[in-house]
Scaffold this active site. Structure first.
Site, PDB file in Angstrom:
ATOM      1  N   SER A 141      -2.532  -8.543   0.760  1.00  0.00           N
ATOM      2  CA  SER A 141      -2.805  -7.122   0.544  1.00  0.00           C
ATOM      3  C   SER A 141      -3.176  -6.439   1.865  1.00  0.00           C
ATOM      4  O   SER A 141      -2.362  -6.416   2.789  1.00  0.00           O
ATOM      5  CB  SER A 141      -3.897  -6.973  -0.527  1.00  0.00           C
ATOM      6  OG  SER A 141      -3.972  -5.658  -1.006  1.00  0.00           O
ATOM      7  N   ASP A 154       3.413  -4.778  -9.236  1.00  0.00           N
ATOM      8  CA  ASP A 154       2.457  -4.361  -8.208  1.00  0.00           C
ATOM      9  C   ASP A 154       2.862  -2.996  -7.673  1.00  0.00           C
ATOM     10  O   ASP A 154       4.024  -2.800  -7.299  1.00  0.00           O
ATOM     11  CB  ASP A 154       2.482  -5.406  -7.085  1.00  0.00           C
ATOM     12  CG  ASP A 154       1.509  -5.123  -5.954  1.00  0.00           C
ATOM     13  OD1 ASP A 154       0.830  -4.083  -5.966  1.00  0.00           O
ATOM     14  OD2 ASP A 154       1.442  -5.968  -5.037  1.00  0.00           O
ATOM     15  N   HIS A 172      -0.542  -7.492  -8.744  1.00  0.00           N
ATOM     16  CA  HIS A 172      -1.202  -7.555  -7.448  1.00  0.00           C
ATOM     17  C   HIS A 172      -2.445  -8.445  -7.545  1.00  0.00           C
ATOM     18  O   HIS A 172      -3.193  -8.388  -8.506  1.00  0.00           O
ATOM     19  CB  HIS A 172      -1.607  -6.144  -7.008  1.00  0.00           C
ATOM     20  CG  HIS A 172      -2.098  -6.084  -5.597  1.00  0.00           C
ATOM     21  ND1 HIS A 172      -1.237  -6.011  -4.528  1.00  0.00           N
ATOM     22  CD2 HIS A 172      -3.349  -6.102  -5.084  1.00  0.00           C
ATOM     23  CE1 HIS A 172      -1.949  -5.980  -3.409  1.00  0.00           C
ATOM     24  NE2 HIS A 172      -3.228  -6.044  -3.721  1.00  0.00           N
TER      25      HIS A 172
END
Length: 310
Positions: free
Chosen positions: A157, A252, A282
């Protein structure tokens, strides 16, 4: 592809808990909430031969870090790892099980970096810390028992964003060469222009509103979104950077920008593996206590590192 039932279980748990969203409570409480979820979601930690906390000299003072060594003796390849959490939450503790898994399965030392967080430390503070940590690991390879010629960077991320940025800076600024970049559902476009941001705006753990809030905390001003150090997808040229694994999740909000980055790397002649977990959300790779696919994703990441270092 339908959503993975394990991911749906996690989403149902979050809904039932009625946990407030990060953007409604502010950074300090968001950090508490994020860490409170780790015992529920993180798998049992894999054993390692050595775990050692470090203090790396940084541009604004010592940068805390943690070293994981899977086996005693010998000079091993090394992964400098940057944790996710929107540049606002997360730390070496939150990603302990991920780093242990990668160290064990890739047969490498992992140095997990506790870079400065926003909003107390705005962009580009996190970038500066990650660059400093990567250079320090290379410069101190002998004392750390690692091979500077087999140095990778990676993260999930926001950490994937930082790994991509460090890889670009290593190409351009005379840093130690990066042998591989591991980008796990990375955030790459601070302008938030890709269709998946709308497609999965709500209901899949990371929301559009939370992502917007993360960027508001991280960036000094809206203009920073155009800076490739915040948005690697805005870099004019991706040629000549380290080979990469780009791992994306089909449910995501960030998946389209990850897909686009993998395509641009390939078009620029960079050796890239693009692995999409089409039925995942995610953050799934750090939630292995509930989501069984997390182990497979981290195993694939470790295998890509091993292959890069052959």
């Amino acid at each position: 592809m339908p959503l993975d039932p394990d991911a749906q279980t996690l989403l149902d748990m979050v809904k039932e808990a009625n946990r407030p969203t990060f953007e409604t409570v502010g950074a300090a409480e968001a950090r508490v909430l994020f860490m409170a979820g780790r015992p529920v979601l993180a798998p049992e930690p894999m054993p390692v031969a050595e775990l050692r906390d470090l203090a790396i000299p940084g541009p604004a003072g010592p940068i805390p870090a943690r070293l994981y060594r899977p086996a005693a003796g010998g000079s091993l390849p090394v992964l400098v790892f940057f944790h996710g959490g929107g540049w606002v939450v997360g730390n070496v503790e939150s990603h302990d099980t991920v780093c242990r898994h990668l160290a064990s399965r890739a047969g490498c030392v992992v140095v997990s970096v506790d870079y400065r967080l926003a909003p107390e430390h705005k962009f580009p503070a996190a970038v500066e810390d990650c660059v400093a940590a990567t250079e320090w690991v290379a410069d101190n390879a002998a004392s750390l028992g690692v091979d500077a010629k087999r140095l990778a960077v990676g993260g999930d991320s926001a950490g994937g964003n930082l790994a991509a940025v460090v890889s670009l800076m290593a190409r351009d600024r005379g840093m130690p060469p990066i042998s591989y970049q591991l980008l796990i559902y990375p955030a790459l476009d601070a302008a938030m222009t890709h269709p998946s941001i709308e497609r999965f705006a709500e209901g899949y753990l990371l929301t559009r509103a939370t992502m917007r809030w993360f960027y508001e905390q991280y960036l000094r001003a809206p203009e920073d979104a155009a800076d490739w150090r915040a948005s690697p997808l805005a870099a004019p040229d991706l040629g000549g950077v380290a080979p990469a694994l780009v791992l994306t999740a089909g449910y995501d909000p960030l998946c389209d920008e990850g897909d686009a980055y993998a395509a641009r790397l390939a078009a620029a002649g960079v050796a890239v593996i693009h692995r999409r977990f089409a039925d995942q959300i995610h953050g799934f790779a750090m939630n292995g206590k509930l989501i069984r696919a997390a182990d497979a994703a981290l195993d694939e990441a470790a295998a890509a590192l091993r292959q890069a270092w052959v």
